[in-house]
Structures are given as structure tokens and as C-alpha cells.
Enzyme design. Structure first.
Site, short mmCIF file in Angstrom:
data_model
loop_
_atom_site.label_atom_id
_atom_site.label_comp_id
_atom_site.label_asym_id
_atom_site.label_seq_id
_atom_site.Cartn_x
_atom_site.Cartn_y
_atom_site.Cartn_z
N CYS A 129 17.78 17.29 -3.72
CA CYS A 129 17.23 17.38 -5.08
C CYS A 129 17.77 18.60 -5.81
CB CYS A 129 15.71 17.48 -5.04
SG CYS A 129 14.91 16.30 -3.96
N ASP A 130 17.85 19.73 -5.15
CA ASP A 130 18.02 20.99 -5.87
C ASP A 130 19.31 21.77 -5.55
OD1 ASP A 130 15.60 20.51 -7.06
OD2 ASP A 130 14.46 21.60 -5.55
N CYS A 159 13.96 20.60 -0.75
CA CYS A 159 14.81 19.40 -0.79
C CYS A 159 16.21 19.76 -1.28
CB CYS A 159 14.16 18.37 -1.71
SG CYS A 159 15.16 16.90 -1.97
C1 LIG Z 1 9.29 20.34 -4.85
C2 LIG Z 1 9.87 18.97 -4.70
C3 LIG Z 1 10.90 18.57 -5.55
C4 LIG Z 1 11.44 17.31 -5.42
N1 LIG Z 1 12.43 16.93 -6.28
C5 LIG Z 1 12.93 15.69 -6.20
C6 LIG Z 1 13.95 15.26 -7.11
O1 LIG Z 1 14.41 16.04 -7.95
N2 LIG Z 1 14.41 14.00 -6.99
C7 LIG Z 1 13.93 13.12 -6.04
O2 LIG Z 1 14.37 11.96 -6.01
N3 LIG Z 1 12.99 13.51 -5.17
C8 LIG Z 1 12.47 14.76 -5.22
N4 LIG Z 1 11.53 15.15 -4.33
C9 LIG Z 1 11.09 14.19 -3.30
C10 LIG Z 1 10.09 13.17 -3.92
O3 LIG Z 1 9.12 13.89 -4.64
C11 LIG Z 1 9.45 12.33 -2.86
O4 LIG Z 1 10.45 11.70 -2.08
C12 LIG Z 1 8.56 11.26 -3.49
O5 LIG Z 1 7.60 11.84 -4.34
C13 LIG Z 1 7.85 10.43 -2.43
O6 LIG Z 1 7.06 9.52 -3.09
P1 LIG Z 1 5.80 8.81 -2.41
O7 LIG Z 1 5.26 7.88 -3.43
O8 LIG Z 1 6.18 8.25 -1.09
O9 LIG Z 1 4.76 9.97 -2.07
P2 LIG Z 1 4.22 11.24 -2.86
O10 LIG Z 1 4.99 11.55 -4.06
O11 LIG Z 1 4.07 12.26 -1.81
O12 LIG Z 1 2.76 10.77 -3.32
C14 LIG Z 1 1.75 10.53 -2.39
C15 LIG Z 1 0.43 10.41 -3.11
O13 LIG Z 1 -0.56 9.99 -2.19
C16 LIG Z 1 -1.74 10.75 -2.42
N5 LIG Z 1 -2.51 10.76 -1.18
C17 LIG Z 1 -2.21 11.37 0.00
N6 LIG Z 1 -3.19 11.14 0.91
C18 LIG Z 1 -4.11 10.36 0.28
C19 LIG Z 1 -5.36 9.78 0.68
N7 LIG Z 1 -5.85 9.93 1.92
N8 LIG Z 1 -6.06 9.05 -0.22
C20 LIG Z 1 -5.58 8.87 -1.48
N9 LIG Z 1 -4.40 9.37 -1.91
C21 LIG Z 1 -3.68 10.11 -1.04
C22 LIG Z 1 -1.23 12.10 -2.84
O14 LIG Z 1 -2.27 12.78 -3.55
C23 LIG Z 1 -0.07 11.70 -3.72
O15 LIG Z 1 -0.51 11.43 -5.02
C24 LIG Z 1 10.96 16.41 -4.43
C25 LIG Z 1 9.94 16.81 -3.57
C26 LIG Z 1 9.39 18.07 -3.70
C27 LIG Z 1 8.27 18.50 -2.78
#
Ligand SMILES: Cc1cc2nc3c(=O)[nH]c(=O)nc-3n(C[C@H](O)[C@H](O)[C@H](O)COP(=O)(O)OP(=O)(O)OC[C@H]3O[C@@H](n4cnc5c(N)ncnc54)[C@H](O)[C@@H]3O)c2cc1C
Length: 389
Positions: free
Chosen positions: A145-146, A142
């Protein structure tokens, strides 16, 4: 075993899922959050410092931020089930309202009137030595982010689509150089992006090349173990120099000779193993790591046409080869686009199935940020609330 029927179930425990749980908990719905079996807390539990989530001027560690969100949801009555949902099935309507049955990885079945899908997306990884252990220590998925952490450092971006080009162009604001490595000889990215990249003096495009390992200042992974699925190519004119004994060659169509030692800081040298060359852009990572002793120092490359191996010094590797939304389990009940993102109506979180709402990275292919996912989780909770009422 849960036998209680929750009127609303949230699938996923990232920022979108937990935020939806906070709102629905405060509204008195006692939501159940199915957190995912392997990664409760979502993508942010895999990172270190998060500096762009409002409310934490000093930054906060990703896992701590997610623990706090969970605590906040728990405080308002949310319950949590650590499992994966394997399928969602539409049941006959009850009192004129659709009902859904969720089956979990523990073979548990749960029935509910409303579902919020907040299952995020998974970044596609290179699968090369060094990638896992250096993730958060110079390997990132990302740029937004970084990127900030790599001011005046040489940066590598891997990928050939619009996202990779967007990330590479964005990163030129920070890096001393940005080298985009792509496995094929042409790019999937739109022509305008490619032209913009070619015109940028800080950006070098390398084609027909794959990253086979990411190296660090700790014992380096072996190239023999490399199983990269990514390649790269070189463009004439702006290509980095391959150092050979005595002369440096530019990769690409117009091969040119340059005198050894004339590489510039914004165009670091690609070095063939064993032939030496100047290591530009060393220095500690400025911020990603809480353990500054371990950081990316370069990548090992293989030309997919000639098989030639080389190395390139860099302090950051941004992998931009795509995301896979975690939505297969819900494919039978809601409409998705060709890439698997759940489609929603207008600016809402309403899906094609009445009573099913979707939020966060499983919907959003554009912004992919914790705060935007949290915002969408809030909207999904309010949409679900008004549906249930
Ligand atoms: C390494 C990294 C660093 C990042 N740093 C930043 C940052 O500094 N700032 C920032 O704003 N964003 C950052 N991001 C982006 C940010 O993490 C994502 O945009 C955000 O987490 C998305 O949130 P979400 O709730 O949509 O999904 P996610 O955070 O992806 O969470 C999805 C959840 O659903 C669960 N899940 C999936 N499938 C199933 C299923 N079938 N049944 C039950 N549960 C399930 C997973 O286990 C997970 O817990 C980063 C991403 C990464 C990979």
C-alpha cells in the site's frame, strides 16, 4: 432492537462486507450488516490516501472510500447495526436448512439462514511511543500500500518472519536503504528469503534489537515510556554503523571499524544518544500525509543482549510482525487454520458450516488488499445468494 429476521446477515463493514451488502441488496435480500462497534468501515478508516483502489485516479482518502461503499449498500436496501457479534450458534434445522443465532455486544440475538463473515484482521502493533500518532505519517503496516510513498528514503522494517522479509525485499525497489530490525538472533523466515535478503545490497539485517520508540520532527516520544515487544540483530558485513566518539563500529559478528563520516546514503548511521552522527535521509514524506508537517525521522533502538541504546534515521517504519484474524467469536461453528484464518473450500467462500460464508482478510493471509477483499465479498454474496435460492 432488531426483531426482523434477515435471511442473510453480514458481519463486518470493511470492503468485503460492504461489497457483499451491495450485491445482496441489489439481489433483493435486504441484508443486515453488523458493522462492528468500534471501527465501522474497517481498516481503511485508519489510513489517509488510498491510491490503488480502481476508479479513483487521483486517489481517495480511506474513510471517504468506505463512506461511499456504505452509501452504495444503503441505496440498495442494506441495513446497518453498529455492534460486535460475540457468538454464532447453530440452531436446529428449519425446513431442512441450518439456522444460526448471533448474539451481539448489546445482548441482542438475531436469527438468520445465512451468514457472511467479513471481519478482517488486526495488524499486530509494536506498542511503542510514536507508533499511534505517526500511523499514516510514516508508520505503515502494508508495504504494497505505502512503499511507493518512500522513494529514495531510508526505510526500517520490523519483524523476522517471511512476511517481514517479503516486505523488506519489496521495499528495496523504493527506499534508498532498507534496514530490517528483528528482536531475536535468528529469523523465523525461510532460509531462501534470508539468503535473498543478505544478497541484496540495499538491505541490512539487524538482529537482537528492539524498536523502543519512533521519532518525528515534532516533539519526540520519550524512550523511558517505551514498551516494545520487538527486537533486532545485526548481520556481519552489511550492518549499519554505530557512531561512537571518533570511530564507527559495525554491529554483528565481524566487528569492523570505519572512519566517521564514511557512511553511505544506502547505509545510514545508527547513532548512540548524545554522540551525534550524520542524519541521512531527511526530507518530507512524499505522499502519505495530508499534514506534511509531521513525519517519521527515525527510530530508537535497544540491543537486547547488551542493553545499549542507539538511534537510526529513517523516514518510514513498516511494522511486519503479523496479523490476527478477528474470528474467535465464530470458532465454535466454522473451521479455522492454526493462525485463526477461516478455511474455505477451493476458490469459493464456502466454509465448513452450511450457510456460513467468509470473505476478505479473515480468510486471506496472502493478498490483504482492499480490492481483493471487495472481490471476495462479491463472491461471498453470490455464493450466499445461490445457497439461499
Ligand atoms: C493502515 C492501513 C493502510 C492500508 N492501506 C491500503 C491501501 O492503500 N490499499 C489497499 O488496497 N489496502 C490497504 N490496506 C489493507 C486493507 O485495508 C485491507 O486489506 C482491507 O480493509 C480488508 O478488508 P476486509 O473487509 O476483509 O476487513 P476490514 O477492513 O478489516 O474490516 C473488518 C470489519 O469487521 C468488523 N468486525 C471485526 N470483528 C467484528 C465482530 N465480532 N462483529 C462485528 N464486526 C466486526 C471491524 O470493525 C471492521 O469494520 C491498508 C491497511 C491498513 C491497516
Amino acid at each position: 432492537m432488531f426483531h426482523v429476521k434477515h435471511r442473510v446477515i453480514i458481519i463486518g463493514s470493511g470492503p468485503a462486507g460492504y461489497t457483499a451488502a451491495i450485491y445482496l441488496g441489489r439481489a433483493g435480500f435486504n441484508p443486515l450488516v453488523i458493522t462492528g462497534a468500534l471501527a465501522p468501515g474497517g481498516q481503511l478508516v485508519n489510513t489517509t490516501e488510498v491510491e490503488n483502489f480502481p476508479g479513483f485516479p487521483e486517489g481517495i482518502l480511506g474513510p471517504e472510500l468506505m463512506d461511499r461503499m456504505r452509501e452504495q449498500a444503503e441505496r440498495f436496501g442494506a441495513e446497518f447495526l453498529p455492534a460486535d457479534v460475540e457468538s454464532v450458534e447453530a440452531l436446529p434445522q428449519h425446513d431442512g436448512h441450518p439456522q444460526y443465532r448471533l448474539t451481539t455486544s448489546d445482548d441482542e440475538t438475531l436469527e438468520t439462514s445465512a451468514v457472511i463473515v467479513a471481519t478482517g484482521s488486526n495488524v499486530r502493533k509494536l506498542g511503542v511511543p510514536g507508533e499511534e500518532e505517526l500511523s499514516g505519517h510514516g508508520v505503515s503496516y502494508c508495504a504494497t500500500c505505502d512503499g511507493f510513498f518512500f522513494k529514495d528514503k531510508p526505510i526500517v522494517v520490523v519483524g523476522g518472519g517471511d512476511s517481514a522479509f517479503e516486505e523488506a525485499l519489496f521495499l528495496t525497489r523504493f527506499g534508498s536503504s532498507v534496514t530490517l530490525i528483528h528482536r531475536r538472533d535468528s529469523f523465523r523466515a525461510s532460509q531462501i528469503m534470508v539468503e535473498r535478503a543478505k544478497a541484496d545490497p540495499k538491505l541490512t539485517l539487524v538482529t537482537n534489537t528492539v524498536v523502543t520508540a519512533i521519532t518525528s520532527d515534532e516533539p519526540s516520544p520519550t524512550v523511558a515510556d517505551a514498551t516494545s515487544s520487538v527486537n533486532s540483530d545485526a548481520q556481519s558485513g552489511k550492518a549499519p554503523a554505530i557512531k561512537t566518539a571518533g570511530v564507527s563500529l559495525n554491529i554483528g559478528s565481524g566487528i569492523g571499524l570505519t572512519k566517521p563520516g564514511t557512511e553511505t546514503a544506502d547505509k545510514p548511521a545508527i547513532k548512540l544518544p548524545g554522540l551525534g552522527g550524520n542524519a541521512l535521509g531527511g526530507g518530507l514524506l512524499s505522499g502519505l500525509s495530508k499534514q506534511p508537517q509531521k513525519h517519521v525521522t527515525g527510530v530508537t533502538l535497544r540491543n537486547t543482549v547488551t542493553g545499549e541504546e542507539s538511534t537510526l534515521d529513517c523516514n518510514a517504519v513498516f511494522v511486519a510482525i503479523g496479523h490476527t484474524p478477528a474470528t474467535d467469536f465464530v470458532a465454535d461453528v466454522v473451521e479455522r487454520d492454526a493462525d485463526g484464518y477461516i478455511t474455505v473450500k477451493g476458490g469459493s467462500t464456502v466454509t465448513s458450516a452450511p450457510g456460513i460464508f467468509a470473505a476478505g482478510d479473515c480468510v486471506d493471509r496472502t493478498y490483504r488488499q482492499a480490492i481483493s477483499a471487495a472481490g471476495m465479498g462479491c463472491r461471498a454474496a453470490l455464493d450466499a445468494q445461490s445457497y439461499l435460492e
